[in-house]
Design an enzyme around this catalytic site. Structure first.
Site, PDB file in Angstrom:
ATOM      1  CG  ASN A  13       5.767   6.919   2.952  1.00  0.00           C
ATOM      2  OD1 ASN A  13       6.765   7.183   2.294  1.00  0.00           O
ATOM      3  ND2 ASN A  13       5.784   6.113   4.007  1.00  0.00           N
ATOM      4  CE  LYS A  15       5.115   2.290   2.921  1.00  0.00           C
ATOM      5  NZ  LYS A  15       4.870   1.296   3.937  1.00  0.00           N
ATOM      6  CG  HIS A  99       7.224   5.598   8.006  1.00  0.00           C
ATOM      7  ND1 HIS A  99       7.375   4.232   8.056  1.00  0.00           N
ATOM      8  CD2 HIS A  99       6.070   5.831   7.342  1.00  0.00           C
ATOM      9  CE1 HIS A  99       6.355   3.661   7.430  1.00  0.00           C
ATOM     10  NE2 HIS A  99       5.541   4.607   6.990  1.00  0.00           N
ATOM     11  CD  GLU A 101       7.889   1.190   5.998  1.00  0.00           C
ATOM     12  OE1 GLU A 101       8.378   1.964   5.161  1.00  0.00           O
ATOM     13  OE2 GLU A 101       6.764   0.664   5.859  1.00  0.00           O
ATOM     14  CD  GLU A 170       1.900   5.899   8.792  1.00  0.00           C
ATOM     15  OE1 GLU A 170       1.268   5.954   7.743  1.00  0.00           O
ATOM     16  OE2 GLU A 170       3.113   5.640   8.837  1.00  0.00           O
ATOM     17  N   GLY A 176       1.184  -1.636   5.480  1.00  0.00           N
ATOM     18  CA  GLY A 176       1.583  -2.551   4.415  1.00  0.00           C
ATOM     19  C   GLY A 176       1.092  -3.973   4.614  1.00  0.00           C
ATOM     20  N   GLY A 237       0.514   4.708   1.920  1.00  0.00           N
ATOM     21  CA  GLY A 237       1.660   4.069   1.284  1.00  0.00           C
ATOM     22  C   GLY A 237       1.267   3.465  -0.056  1.00  0.00           C
ATOM     23  N   GLY A 238       0.986   2.175  -0.049  1.00  0.00           N
ATOM     24  CA  GLY A 238       0.714   1.428  -1.280  1.00  0.00           C
ATOM     25  C   GLY A 238      -0.258   2.100  -2.243  1.00  0.00           C
TER      26      GLY A 238
END
Ligand code: PEP
Length: 258
Positions: A13, A15, A99, A101, A170, A176, A237-238
């Site tokens: 992901n 983002k 998600h 976010e 998650e 994050g 993610g990252g």
């Protein structure tokens, strides 16, 4: 993981990271180091403007490209939104839905449910996210909260479609933050999610569904997380922004399973 009954899926992901030009560079690098073995499905969910570059670059590969959101309506006056059939036409195979976010921006369980249904109708694989906050975990209501998100998110999903849904657990406190859930914590919730699916559908369906863990998964902790019986992959993610790290996570999924 349990490759006998279900797919292992490693999904990135991005983002709001990378431009179309950077996407092209990333994909070119990824292709040079991509493992040849086929022990898992691989997805990269990228910003909408990067989808054409990602699809073009990965056309002859096994990497499926996905979006990070969709609109549940087929078309109309929804400025700035993207419909599921548009994503399919652009070459997407996956779409992340719900998600945390996006939920923080106001997305409700009803929105998530409508998007899951629309994605399935269009032939996309929805990656439906759920997860508890730190306050909810500390209050001891993680299981109830997650069960509610799953039940509301899957409302109206027919028996013959449920296997197509990927669920990503998650925990919000792990996204994050560099603070990963322990393999035991992640396994406990993923096992509970499977129980919820079993009660909603059947043992056969629960056994067949892929449940991913997401939340600071990286090249160092992936092996242990993926060794858990109910964790069928990762939503990353990252670490999905760096080809070498993403590939190390794919390699971590190449381990014996039950
Ligand atoms: C995510 O965005 O879904 C995620 C899990 O991010 P990170 O891996 O960076 O925690």
């Amino acid at each position: 993981m349990n490759r006998k009954y279900r797919k292992t899926v490693i999904a990135g992901n991005w983002k709001m990271n990378k431009t179309p030009s950077e996407t092209k560079e990333f994909m070119a690098q990824l292709k040079t180091i991509m493992p040849k073995g086929r022990w898992c499905d691989i997805a990269l969910c990228v910003p909408a403007v990067c989808i054409p570059a990602a699809v073009r670059a990965m056309r002859e590969t096994r990497v499926g490209i996905g979006a990070e959101n969709c609109n549940a309506n087929a078309s109309g006056a929804y400025t700035g939104e993207i419909a599921t059939n548009m994503l399919v036409d652009a070459g997407c195979k996956y779409v992340i839905i719900g998600h945390s976010e996006r939920r923080a921006m106001g997305e409700t369980d009803a929105d998530v449910n409508a998007k899951v249904l629309a994605a399935l109708e269009a032939g996309l694989t929805p990656i439906m996210c759920c997860g508890e906050s730190l306050e909810q975990r500390e209050a001891g209501i993680t299981d109830e909260w997650i069960a509610m998100q799953i039940k509301l998110g899957l409302q109206g999903v027919a028996e013959d479609k449920i296997r197509k849904v990927i669920i990503a657990y998650e925990p919000i406190w792990a996204i994050g933050t560099g603070r990963t859930a322990t393999p035991e914590q992640a396994e406990e919730v993923c096992e509970n999610i499977r129980t919820v699916v079993r009660k909603l559908y059947s043992s056969k369906h629960a056994r067949a569904i892929s449940i991913l863990y997401g939340g600071s998964m990286n090249e160092k902790n992936a092996f242990e997380l993926l060794a858990q019986p109910d964790i069928d992959g990762g939503l990353i993610g990252g670490a999905s922004l760096v080809p070498e790290k993403f590939v190390k996570i794919i390699e971590a999924a190449n381990q014996p399973t039950v």
